[in-house]
Design a protein around this motif. Structure first.
Motif, PDB file in Angstrom:
ATOM      1  N   ASP A  86      15.495 -17.022 -24.807  1.00 21.58           N
ATOM      2  CA  ASP A  86      15.394 -15.576 -24.575  1.00 21.58           C
ATOM      3  C   ASP A  86      16.357 -15.133 -23.474  1.00 21.58           C
ATOM      4  OD1 ASP A  86      13.381 -15.183 -26.485  1.00 21.58           O
ATOM      5  OD2 ASP A  86      11.773 -15.492 -25.016  1.00 21.58           O
ATOM      6  N   LYS A  87      16.450 -15.940 -22.432  1.00 18.35           N
ATOM      7  CA  LYS A  87      17.351 -15.601 -21.322  1.00 18.35           C
ATOM      8  C   LYS A  87      18.809 -15.633 -21.776  1.00 18.35           C
ATOM      9  CE  LYS A  87      14.394 -16.923 -17.517  1.00 18.35           C
ATOM     10  NZ  LYS A  87      14.173 -17.808 -16.383  1.00 18.35           N
ATOM     11  N   ILE A  88      19.143 -16.609 -22.593  1.00 16.47           N
ATOM     12  CA  ILE A  88      20.512 -16.687 -23.122  1.00 16.47           C
ATOM     13  C   ILE A  88      20.805 -15.462 -23.989  1.00 16.47           C
ATOM     14  CG2 ILE A  88      22.015 -17.963 -24.720  1.00 16.47           C
ATOM     15  CD1 ILE A  88      20.564 -20.544 -23.647  1.00 16.47           C
ATOM     16  N   LYS A  89      19.832 -15.100 -24.798  1.00 12.00           N
ATOM     17  CA  LYS A  89      19.985 -13.939 -25.677  1.00 12.00           C
ATOM     18  C   LYS A  89      20.180 -12.669 -24.829  1.00 12.00           C
ATOM     19  CE  LYS A  89      16.321 -12.758 -27.876  1.00 12.00           C
ATOM     20  NZ  LYS A  89      15.183 -12.580 -28.774  1.00 12.00           N
ATOM     21  N   LEU A  95      26.394  -9.083 -21.756  1.00  5.19           N
ATOM     22  CA  LEU A  95      27.853  -9.236 -21.864  1.00  5.19           C
ATOM     23  C   LEU A  95      28.428  -8.312 -22.930  1.00  5.19           C
ATOM     24  CD1 LEU A  95      28.489 -13.098 -21.640  1.00  5.19           C
ATOM     25  CD2 LEU A  95      28.891 -11.352 -19.877  1.00  5.19           C
ATOM     26  N   ARG A  96      27.744  -8.234 -24.069  1.00  7.10           N
ATOM     27  CA  ARG A  96      28.219  -7.368 -25.151  1.00  7.10           C
ATOM     28  C   ARG A  96      28.244  -5.898 -24.706  1.00  7.10           C
ATOM     29  NH1 ARG A  96      25.075  -6.610 -30.760  1.00  7.10           N
ATOM     30  NH2 ARG A  96      23.872  -5.286 -29.407  1.00  7.10           N
ATOM     31  N   MET A  97      27.333  -5.541 -23.805  1.00  2.21           N
ATOM     32  CA  MET A  97      27.307  -4.171 -23.284  1.00  2.21           C
ATOM     33  C   MET A  97      28.410  -3.935 -22.257  1.00  2.21           C
ATOM     34  SD  MET A  97      23.386  -3.053 -22.752  1.00  2.21           S
ATOM     35  CE  MET A  97      22.417  -4.529 -22.652  1.00  2.21           C
ATOM     36  N   GLY A  98      29.103  -5.006 -21.880  1.00  5.31           N
ATOM     37  CA  GLY A  98      30.188  -4.852 -20.917  1.00  5.31           C
ATOM     38  C   GLY A  98      29.741  -4.970 -19.472  1.00  5.31           C
ATOM     39  N   LEU A  99      28.566  -5.551 -19.257  1.00  2.00           N
ATOM     40  CA  LEU A  99      28.074  -5.739 -17.886  1.00  2.00           C
ATOM     41  C   LEU A  99      28.617  -7.062 -17.347  1.00  2.00           C
ATOM     42  CD1 LEU A  99      24.384  -4.624 -18.515  1.00  2.00           C
ATOM     43  CD2 LEU A  99      26.250  -3.252 -17.574  1.00  2.00           C
ATOM     44  N   SER A 100      28.753  -7.142 -16.033  1.00  5.54           N
ATOM     45  CA  SER A 100      29.355  -8.349 -15.452  1.00  5.54           C
ATOM     46  C   SER A 100      28.403  -9.535 -15.530  1.00  5.54           C
ATOM     47  CB  SER A 100      29.761  -8.098 -13.999  1.00  5.54           C
ATOM     48  OG  SER A 100      28.653  -8.242 -13.137  1.00  5.54           O
ATOM     49  N   HIS A 101      28.987 -10.705 -15.809  1.00  5.10           N
ATOM     50  CA  HIS A 101      28.139 -11.894 -15.937  1.00  5.10           C
ATOM     51  C   HIS A 101      27.486 -12.261 -14.608  1.00  5.10           C
ATOM     52  CE1 HIS A 101      31.982 -13.835 -14.851  1.00  5.10           C
ATOM     53  NE2 HIS A 101      31.242 -14.804 -14.385  1.00  5.10           N
ATOM     54  N   GLU A 102      28.160 -11.954 -13.472  1.00  2.00           N
ATOM     55  CA  GLU A 102      27.550 -12.240 -12.166  1.00  2.00           C
ATOM     56  C   GLU A 102      26.285 -11.425 -11.974  1.00  2.00           C
ATOM     57  OE1 GLU A 102      30.774 -11.101 -12.314  1.00  2.00           O
ATOM     58  OE2 GLU A 102      32.010 -12.776 -11.673  1.00  2.00           O
ATOM     59  N   SER A 103      26.352 -10.132 -12.338  1.00  2.23           N
ATOM     60  CA  SER A 103      25.190  -9.259 -12.177  1.00  2.23           C
ATOM     61  C   SER A 103      24.054  -9.683 -13.097  1.00  2.23           C
ATOM     62  CB  SER A 103      25.567  -7.802 -12.474  1.00  2.23           C
ATOM     63  OG  SER A 103      26.514  -7.338 -11.544  1.00  2.23           O
ATOM     64  N   ILE A 104      24.387 -10.013 -14.327  1.00  2.64           N
ATOM     65  CA  ILE A 104      23.360 -10.441 -15.288  1.00  2.64           C
ATOM     66  C   ILE A 104      22.672 -11.703 -14.774  1.00  2.64           C
ATOM     67  CG2 ILE A 104      22.935 -11.272 -17.632  1.00  2.64           C
ATOM     68  CD1 ILE A 104      25.479  -9.609 -18.460  1.00  2.64           C
ATOM     69  N   ASN A 105      23.465 -12.672 -14.316  1.00  2.80           N
ATOM     70  CA  ASN A 105      22.889 -13.912 -13.784  1.00  2.80           C
ATOM     71  C   ASN A 105      21.993 -13.646 -12.591  1.00  2.80           C
ATOM     72  OD1 ASN A 105      23.800 -15.873 -15.562  1.00  2.80           O
ATOM     73  ND2 ASN A 105      25.772 -16.075 -14.514  1.00  2.80           N
ATOM     74  N   ILE A 127      22.041  -4.315  -7.785  1.00  4.28           N
ATOM     75  CA  ILE A 127      22.752  -5.521  -8.231  1.00  4.28           C
ATOM     76  C   ILE A 127      24.024  -5.109  -8.998  1.00  4.28           C
ATOM     77  CG2 ILE A 127      22.679  -7.473  -9.841  1.00  4.28           C
ATOM     78  CD1 ILE A 127      19.643  -7.708  -9.073  1.00  4.28           C
ATOM     79  N   PHE A 128      23.870  -4.165  -9.911  1.00  6.61           N
ATOM     80  CA  PHE A 128      25.027  -3.757 -10.723  1.00  6.61           C
ATOM     81  C   PHE A 128      26.012  -2.905  -9.924  1.00  6.61           C
ATOM     82  CE2 PHE A 128      22.205  -5.077 -14.137  1.00  6.61           C
ATOM     83  CZ  PHE A 128      23.085  -5.811 -14.917  1.00  6.61           C
ATOM     84  N   LYS A 129      25.523  -2.146  -8.958  1.00  4.28           N
ATOM     85  CA  LYS A 129      26.412  -1.324  -8.119  1.00  4.28           C
ATOM     86  C   LYS A 129      27.379  -2.203  -7.343  1.00  4.28           C
ATOM     87  CE  LYS A 129      24.002   2.738  -6.653  1.00  4.28           C
ATOM     88  NZ  LYS A 129      23.157   3.260  -5.627  1.00  4.28           N
ATOM     89  N   VAL A 130      26.876  -3.310  -6.810  1.00  2.84           N
ATOM     90  CA  VAL A 130      27.713  -4.227  -6.031  1.00  2.84           C
ATOM     91  C   VAL A 130      28.871  -4.721  -6.901  1.00  2.84           C
ATOM     92  CG1 VAL A 130      27.760  -6.518  -4.951  1.00  2.84           C
ATOM     93  CG2 VAL A 130      25.903  -4.942  -4.444  1.00  2.84           C
TER      94      VAL A 130
END
Length: 133
Positions: A86-89, A95-105, A127-130
């Motif tokens: 589920d977390k991988i999904k 990522l598909r939405m264009g969000l940064s992988h650092e923020s998602i992690n 988190i995403f603002k940074v």
């Protein structure tokens, strides 16, 4: 402001996210129905989307994408059962939405420290603002 087609796309994406493992659980259905109401989507349109998903439409607004990611985090944790799959999904959706992988992690990591794994909206936005600045 997002239009109706974009709203239907968001809802369709959430339905497919919830259904990927099995059919919708009642708690997931009710949560998604509440989101549909929030988005001004009729119950008829919502029920139609369950059987007839529509294509993903990329949202231009970064803030709308963050809101959608937050909805997916809530959806993933609503039944208090989530797997590494589920977390991988969720990571891949982000990522598909264009969000940064650092923020998602960071969201996935911090999620574990909150009650019911529900990341408060202000924490998620920070988190995403940074990463966005």
């Amino acid at each position: 402001m997002i239009n109706k087609v974009e709203k239907l796309s968001l809802l369709s994406e959430m339905i497919s996210f919830a259904k990927s493992e099995s059919n919708l659980k009642p708690i997931e259905y009710n949560f998604l129905l509440a989101i549909a109401k929030q988005l001004d989507i009729s119950r008829e349109d919502f029920d139609y989307l369950i059987e007839h998903p529509i294509n993903y439409i990329h949202l231009e607004s970064h803030s709308e994408r963050i809101v959608q990611f937050h909805r997916l985090v809530l959806l993933m944790n609503i039944d208090e059962e989530n797997s590494p799959k589920d977390k991988i999904k969720l990571f891949n959706y982000g990522l598909r939405m264009g969000l940064s992988h650092e923020s998602i992690n960071k969201v996935l990591y911090l999620m574990e420290s909150f009650p019911n794994k529900i990341v408060p909206p202000d924490v998620l936005i920070d988190i995403f603002k940074v990463q966005y600045n």
